[in-house]
Motif scaffolding. Structure first.
Motif, PDB file in Angstrom:
ATOM      1  N   ALA A  33      -5.756   5.841 -11.701  1.00  0.00           N
ATOM      2  CA  ALA A  33      -5.017   5.576 -10.457  1.00  0.00           C
ATOM      3  C   ALA A  33      -3.893   6.585 -10.284  1.00  0.00           C
ATOM      4  O   ALA A  33      -3.603   7.048  -9.180  1.00  0.00           O
ATOM      5  CB  ALA A  33      -4.453   4.161 -10.474  1.00  0.00           C
ATOM      6  N   GLU A  37      -4.934   8.819  -7.160  1.00  0.00           N
ATOM      7  CA  GLU A  37      -4.257   8.252  -5.982  1.00  0.00           C
ATOM      8  C   GLU A  37      -2.737   8.366  -6.038  1.00  0.00           C
ATOM      9  O   GLU A  37      -2.055   7.911  -5.104  1.00  0.00           O
ATOM     10  CB  GLU A  37      -4.626   6.769  -5.844  1.00  0.00           C
ATOM     11  CG  GLU A  37      -6.116   6.507  -5.681  1.00  0.00           C
ATOM     12  CD  GLU A  37      -6.397   5.025  -5.774  1.00  0.00           C
ATOM     13  OE1 GLU A  37      -6.168   4.334  -4.780  1.00  0.00           O
ATOM     14  OE2 GLU A  37      -6.819   4.561  -6.858  1.00  0.00           O
ATOM     15  N   LYS A  39      -0.837   6.621  -7.727  1.00  0.00           N
ATOM     16  CA  LYS A  39      -0.320   5.254  -7.705  1.00  0.00           C
ATOM     17  C   LYS A  39       0.081   4.866  -9.126  1.00  0.00           C
ATOM     18  O   LYS A  39      -0.629   5.215 -10.086  1.00  0.00           O
ATOM     19  CB  LYS A  39      -1.410   4.294  -7.239  1.00  0.00           C
ATOM     20  CG  LYS A  39      -1.527   4.203  -5.738  1.00  0.00           C
ATOM     21  CD  LYS A  39      -2.535   3.135  -5.374  1.00  0.00           C
ATOM     22  CE  LYS A  39      -2.669   3.024  -3.864  1.00  0.00           C
ATOM     23  NZ  LYS A  39      -3.792   2.150  -3.505  1.00  0.00           N
ATOM     24  N   GLU A  72       0.513  -2.854  -8.058  1.00  0.00           N
ATOM     25  CA  GLU A  72       1.108  -1.528  -7.893  1.00  0.00           C
ATOM     26  C   GLU A  72       2.630  -1.657  -7.861  1.00  0.00           C
ATOM     27  O   GLU A  72       3.160  -2.598  -7.278  1.00  0.00           O
ATOM     28  CB  GLU A  72       0.620  -0.885  -6.592  1.00  0.00           C
ATOM     29  CG  GLU A  72       1.068   0.567  -6.472  1.00  0.00           C
ATOM     30  CD  GLU A  72       0.638   1.236  -5.162  1.00  0.00           C
ATOM     31  OE1 GLU A  72      -0.211   0.666  -4.452  1.00  0.00           O
ATOM     32  OE2 GLU A  72       1.167   2.321  -4.877  1.00  0.00           O
TER      33      GLU A  72
END
Ligand SMILES: [Zn+2]
Length: 301
Positions: A33, A37, A39, A72
């Motif tokens: 992630a 991304e 993230k 997140e």
């Protein structure tokens, strides 16, 4: 010296040891992630209401399996501890000196270690706001270094304010120490207008309750002002109430330490209460009390 020792040679060297390991199911998802991304993921223990970053499969408190409750968190956070690395080692990610800090991301309950840039070592402080700067995709190493570093909010670093209400925690404490000289007592008499012979006239004071001159009680009491106003909460603080119960006199030459400890946060007003203690060089408590203060408010970003 024997021949045997003369013939001994020590050859120093280092071996490069390439290795690889599986980051684990939890670690892999975290790193993917991050890489794909940008993230930052944590996992939440719903029982303990605690978000772990970096993620872990088991809650450290209740030992529940939390490997599937992903959440997140924000790429911003605050510094909760730091050190300045000044020695050089081949495996360091950047050349020293650099700042390595514990960063608690917004939305996380556990701090993690990373590098902070954009602030000098002398301006670095706990409570500083930082933001993740991600590596460019082409430079990815599929490690935690895909966050290249955390950048300090420079304005916040230069801003001269103490701890805000949000940054203050119960149990935080700070002290100020000063030796009270005869000069201090005379200056304080001039400031306050209190020329009581108990503070000024040794022969008069000899017949008094302490057998010698003593400092004004409020002189020792005022040593709490640099604590509240300059340390905890620090610059920008407004004192609303300070109470003191005097327990023993301050003699000339005594070294007094005034200490404040956060004991209560008042969320409706965003004020804090501190327990105050004054001790002398022998460790005797010469005063106790409490303070109610309005901590500084951070200007809008
Ligand atoms: Zn738990």
């Amino acid at each position: 010296m024997s021949r045997i020792n003369d013939d001994c040679f020590v050859v120093k060297g280092k071996l490069a040891l390439p290795y690889q390991y599986f980051a684990g199911r939890t670690g892999s998802r975290f790193l993917i992630a991050l890489r794909d991304e940008n993230k930052i993921l944590g996992v939440k223990c719903k029982k303990c209401e605690k978000v772990f970053v970096p993620p872990r499969s088991t809650c450290e408190t209740c030992l529940s399996d939390i490997s599937d409750s992903w959440q997140e968190v924000k790429p911003t956070g605050v510094v909760t501890g730091f050190t300045v690395v000044r020695y050089e080692e081949p495996h360091q990610p950047v050349k020293p000196p650099f700042i390595q800090a514990l960063i608690k991301l917004d939305g996380a309950d556990t701090p993690f270690v990373h590098i902070v840039k954009g602030v000098s070592a002398s301006q670095m402080k706990n409570g500083l706001k930082v933001k993740a700067v991600f590596k460019k995709k082409k430079d990815s190493t599929s490690t935690i270094a895909d966050i290249d570093h955390f950048r300090a909010d420079q304005k916040a670093a230069q801003r001269q304010i103490g701890y805000t209400y949000e940054e203050l925690e119960i149990g935080m404490s700070a002290s100020f120490t000063k030796t009270i000289s005869e000069t201090d007592v005379y200056l304080f008499a001039g400031i306050s207008g209190d020329f009581n012979p108990l503070h000024m006239d040794e022969e008069y004071a000899k017949k008094g309750p302490f057998g010698t001159r003593v400092a004004h009680g409020s002189l020792a009491q005022n040593l709490i002002a640099p604590v509240l106003g300059m340390k905890l909460p620090g610059l920008g603080t407004m004192a609303l109430e300070v109470t003191t119960r005097f327990r023993a006199p301050t003699y000339f030459g005594d070294t007094i330490t005034a200490t404040g400890e956060i004991v209560e946060k008042l969320p409706d007003k965003k004020w804090v209460k501190l327990a105050l203690t004054w001790t002398n060089q022998k460790g005797e408590v010469i005063g106790t009390g409490s303070a109610l203060v309005m901590p500084p408010v951070a200007p809008p970003e």
